[in-house]
Design an enzyme around this catalytic site. Structure first.
Site, PDB file in Angstrom:
ATOM      1  N   GLY A 287      -2.027  -1.440 -34.349  1.00 16.79           N
ATOM      2  CA  GLY A 287      -0.961  -2.322 -34.830  1.00 16.79           C
ATOM      3  C   GLY A 287       0.307  -1.542 -35.130  1.00 16.79           C
ATOM      4  N   SER A 288       1.289  -2.241 -35.690  1.00 15.22           N
ATOM      5  CA  SER A 288       2.602  -1.630 -35.882  1.00 15.22           C
ATOM      6  C   SER A 288       2.746  -0.905 -37.220  1.00 15.22           C
ATOM      7  CB  SER A 288       3.688  -2.705 -35.759  1.00 15.22           C
ATOM      8  OG  SER A 288       3.470  -3.721 -36.718  1.00 15.22           O
TER       9      SER A 288
ATOM     10  N   GLU B 214     -11.963  -1.547 -34.367  1.00 12.20           N
ATOM     11  CA  GLU B 214     -11.454  -1.384 -35.734  1.00 12.20           C
ATOM     12  C   GLU B 214     -12.588  -1.535 -36.741  1.00 12.20           C
ATOM     13  OE1 GLU B 214      -6.869  -2.985 -35.318  1.00 12.20           O
ATOM     14  OE2 GLU B 214      -8.417  -4.396 -35.842  1.00 12.20           O
TER      15      GLU B 214
HETATM   16  O1  LIG Z   1      -5.916  -6.024 -36.475  1.00  9.72           O
HETATM   17  C1  LIG Z   1      -5.006  -5.511 -35.878  1.00  9.72           C
HETATM   18  C2  LIG Z   1      -5.006  -5.323 -34.413  1.00  9.72           C
HETATM   19  O2  LIG Z   1      -6.119  -5.919 -33.827  1.00  9.72           O
HETATM   20  C3  LIG Z   1      -3.804  -5.018 -36.613  1.00  9.72           C
HETATM   21  O3  LIG Z   1      -4.191  -4.051 -37.517  1.00  9.72           O
HETATM   22  C4  LIG Z   1      -3.171  -6.196 -37.303  1.00  9.72           C
HETATM   23  O4  LIG Z   1      -2.819  -7.147 -36.301  1.00  9.72           O
HETATM   24  C5  LIG Z   1      -1.946  -5.797 -38.097  1.00  9.72           C
HETATM   25  O5  LIG Z   1      -0.945  -5.355 -37.238  1.00  9.72           O
HETATM   26  P1  LIG Z   1       0.521  -5.020 -37.765  1.00  9.72           P
HETATM   27  O6  LIG Z   1       0.429  -3.787 -38.574  1.00  9.72           O
HETATM   28  O7  LIG Z   1       1.315  -4.856 -36.489  1.00  9.72           O
HETATM   29  O8  LIG Z   1       0.990  -6.211 -38.555  1.00  9.72           O
END
Ligand SMILES: O=C(CO)[C@H](O)[C@H](O)COP(=O)(O)O
Length: 237
Positions: free
Chosen positions: A33-34, A108
Site C-alpha cells: 500500500g501507499s 499480508e
Molecule cells: O491492505 C492493503 C493492500 O492489500 C493496504 O495495506 C491497504 O489497502 C492500505 O493501503 P494504503 O496505505 O495505501 O491506504
C-alpha cells in the site's frame, strides 16, 4: 488535501518504526500500500540496516525492499518474523482491521500472523468510530480461487452480503484483478460488522475462499497520522 494525507502517512510510519523496532530485530515484515512506503523508507535510513532481512507481502512490497537498499528474504526462509509493519483500509477501536484494498491480503495475513508484533500505519481516514464496515464502504476483500467465483458469490449473498462484486482491473486491465497468488478478489459488503471474528470464520469456511481481509486479534498497535500533524496511537487492550 493530498499533501496533508501524504504527510500524515509519513508521520505515522516514521513514528511507528522509530518507536517499535526492537534492537535485536533480525526479520521484519513489510506490508503493501501507499503508507507502508514510508515505513520502508525509514528502515532504509537506519545505520544498522544490514543487520536484518525484510519479508515482502507481494510484488510492490518486494520492490520497496529492493529500492530502499534493504535485504530481501522470503517467508519460506524466515517463517518467524520479529515485527511487521502494514497499512489498513479500516481500523476499529479493538484493532480489528479491514485490509486488501490493494489486493494483497493473503500474503499480508501470512506475514502478519508470523510476526511476533504487528503494527499498523495509516492516516486519520482509516479510523472507524465503532465497527468495521462503517467508514470503508467498498466491502470486505476476499481472495478466492478463480473458478469458485460464481459459487462463492451465491454463498456470500446467503451469508447476508448486500453486494458482492468481483473486483475488476478497470482501465488498467480488461477483466478481473489477478492477485500476486494468481487468484481473484471479491468485495462483499456486509454493512456494519459487529463481530468480525464470526464473520471471518463463516466466510473462510466456504470452499474456494483463500482468506478474508478481516484481520482480527493480531494487531498490537495502530499509528494514525492526523490532520493537524500529530500522530495518534491506538494500542490493543
Ligand atoms: O491492505 C492493503 C493492500 O492489500 C493496504 O495495506 C491497504 O489497502 C492500505 O493501503 P494504503 O496505505 O495505501 O491506504
Amino acid at each position: 488535501m493530498s499533501n496533508l494525507i501524504e504527510s500524515a502517512k509519513k508521520a505515522a510510519a516514521y513514528r511507528a518504526v522509530d518507536e517499535n523496532l526492537p534492537d535485536h530485530a533480525k526479520v521484519i515484515g513489510i506490508g503493501s500500500g501507499s503508507t507502508v512506503v514510508f515505513a520502508a523508507e525509514r528502515l532504509g535510513q537506519l545505520s544498522n540496516k544490514d543487520s536484518f532481512v525484510c519479508i515482502p507481502t507481494g510484488f510492490q512490497s518486494r520492490q520497496l525492499i529492493i529500492d530502499n537498499g534493504l535485504h530481501l528474504g522470503t517467508i519460506e526462509q524466515y517463517p518467524k518474523v520479529d515485527i511487521a509493519f502494514d497499512g489498513a483500509d479500516e481500523v476499529d477501536p479493538k484493532l480489528n482491521l479491514i485490509k486488501g484494498g490493494g489486493a494483497c491480503l493473503f500474503q499480508e495475513k501470512l506475514v502478519a500472523q508470523a510476526a511476533k508484533t504487528f503494527v499498523v500505519v495509516a492516516d486519520f481516514r482509516k479510523k472507524s468510530p465503532d465497527y468495521l464496515g462503517v467508514s470503508w464502504r467498498r466491502g470486505v476483500p476476499i481472495e478466492i480461487v478463480p473458478n469458485s467465483y460464481a459459487k462463492v458469490t451465491l454463498d456470500l449473498k446467503e451469508l447476508g452480503a448486500d453486494t458482492v462484486i468481483l473486483r475488476q482491473g478497470g482501465t488498467a486491465k480488461a477483466g478481473p484483478v489477478i492477485t500476486d497468488n494468481n487468484n481473484f478478489i471479491i468485495d462483499a459488503d456486509f454493512g456494519s460488522i459487529e463481530d468480525p471474528v464470526e464473520l471471518h470464520a463463516k466466510i473462510k469456511a466456504l470452499v474456494g475462499v483463500v482468506d478474508t481481509g478481516l484481520f482480527t486479534k493480531m494487531t498490537a498497535k495502530a499509528y494514525f497520522g492526523e490532520e493537524d500533524g500529530e500522530v495518534a496511537v491506538w494500542e490493543a487492550k
